[in-house]
Enzyme design. Structure first.
Site, short mmCIF file in Angstrom:
data_model
loop_
_atom_site.label_atom_id
_atom_site.label_comp_id
_atom_site.label_asym_id
_atom_site.label_seq_id
_atom_site.Cartn_x
_atom_site.Cartn_y
_atom_site.Cartn_z
N SER A 108 51.15 -62.77 -69.99
CA SER A 108 51.40 -61.35 -69.75
C SER A 108 52.52 -60.81 -70.64
O SER A 108 53.38 -61.56 -71.11
CB SER A 108 51.78 -61.13 -68.29
N1 SAM Z 1 51.16 -66.56 -65.27
C1 SAM Z 1 50.54 -66.86 -66.54
C2 SAM Z 1 51.52 -67.05 -67.64
O1 SAM Z 1 52.73 -66.91 -67.41
O2 SAM Z 1 51.07 -67.39 -68.74
C3 SAM Z 1 49.50 -65.84 -66.96
C4 SAM Z 1 48.29 -65.98 -66.14
S1 SAM Z 1 46.80 -65.38 -66.81
C5 SAM Z 1 47.08 -63.66 -66.91
C6 SAM Z 1 45.81 -65.61 -65.34
C7 SAM Z 1 45.52 -67.07 -65.02
O3 SAM Z 1 44.92 -67.14 -63.73
C8 SAM Z 1 44.53 -67.71 -65.98
O4 SAM Z 1 45.10 -68.86 -66.55
C9 SAM Z 1 43.34 -68.05 -65.09
O5 SAM Z 1 42.65 -69.22 -65.48
C10 SAM Z 1 44.01 -68.20 -63.74
N2 SAM Z 1 43.14 -68.08 -62.57
C11 SAM Z 1 42.09 -67.25 -62.37
N3 SAM Z 1 41.57 -67.44 -61.14
C12 SAM Z 1 42.32 -68.41 -60.54
C13 SAM Z 1 42.31 -69.05 -59.26
N4 SAM Z 1 41.42 -68.74 -58.31
N5 SAM Z 1 43.24 -69.99 -58.99
C14 SAM Z 1 44.17 -70.33 -59.94
N6 SAM Z 1 44.22 -69.78 -61.16
C15 SAM Z 1 43.34 -68.82 -61.46
#
Ligand code: SAM
Length: 222
Positions: free
Chosen positions: A65
């Site tokens: 993000s």
């Molecule tokens: N917090 C992260 C960072 O600092 O880089 C950015 C996160 S990215 C915007 C969203 C993440 O959520 C992705 O890596 C995606 O694979 C994960 N995601 C999506 N659905 C999920 C779920 N049900 N449980 C865990 N992770 C999930």
């Protein structure tokens, strides 16, 4: 080595120009954003862009993000040093790194094993040793470790997942983007005993939360 490239200077500028000017006030959050080497959480060919004012791709269709959104969501959690915090969506591990500077223990869940492993390696290398990792569907939370003093979801859900609400300690905040792909409302839900208070914070754009209490897995053939 990092600072021969001026990364510490770039971080200071990022904090001043992107965070302080836009109203981030919590000194502990600003300090953490100044300390954590964001470039280590993006692929080396993007290091030069790591401190710019936008999200970046981290592979597998996912993103790290924008710095302001990381700082803003973190500030909204109102973390105390003794807190235990749950993050859903480890991604690059950057948000977990910031949380780990502000709370006692961070529990972070990622559904894609490759991203979780990559984040774990970087965070270990940086010596951030108060973070627990899990691969799985974070929309179901981490019941064995609940309740949490704060929960942050870094992917967009259709509605607040009931297990996450259940896993909030009294007085704790859940910060989560709610809405369809492309445009969501960032919400903050706070538990007060049996009651919940819901606040609308700001519009955001996150990748979807895929899981039981999220969206369905995209069909690769469509
Ligand atoms: N917090 C992260 C960072 O600092 O880089 C950015 C996160 S990215 C915007 C969203 C993440 O959520 C992705 O890596 C995606 O694979 C994960 N995601 C999506 N659905 C999920 C779920 N049900 N449980 C865990 N992770 C999930």
């Amino acid at each position: 080595m990092a600072d021969s490239f001026g990364f510490a200077e770039a971080r200071k500028r990022m904090v001043e120009q992107q965070l302080v000017r836009r109203g981030i006030k919590d000194e502990r959050v600003l300090q953490a954003m100044c300390e954590v080497p964001r470039h280590r959480f993006v692929p080396p060919n993007m290091w030069a862009m790591a401190y710019q004012d936008h999200p970046l791709p981290i592979g597998l269709g996912q993103t790290i993000s924008q710095p302001y959104i990381v700082a803003y969501m973190t500030e909204q959690l109102e973390l105390e040093p003794h807190d235990r915090v749950l993050e859903i969506g480890t991604g690059s591990g950057y948000q977990a790194a910031i949380l780990s500077r502000l709370a006692r223990r961070v529990y972070t869940i990622e559904r894609l094993p490759e991203l979780s492993e990559r984040a774990r390696l970087v965070l270990e290398e940086l010596g951030y040793d108060n973070i627990e990792f899990r691969v799985g569907d974070g929309s179901q939370g981490w019941p064995e470790e609940a309740p949490f003093d704060a929960i942050i979801v870094t992917a967009a859900a259709p509605e607040p997942p009931p297990p996450l609400i259940k896993q909030l300690a009294d007085g704790a905040h859940l910060v989560i983007p709610i809405g369809p792909t492309g445009y969501q409302d960032l919400m903050r839900i706070t538990r007060h005993g049996p009651h919940l208070r819901t606040e609308y914070l700001t519009p955001v754009a996150f990748v979807p939360l895929i899981g039981l209490h999220g969206y369905a897995e995209p069909d690769e053939n469509s």
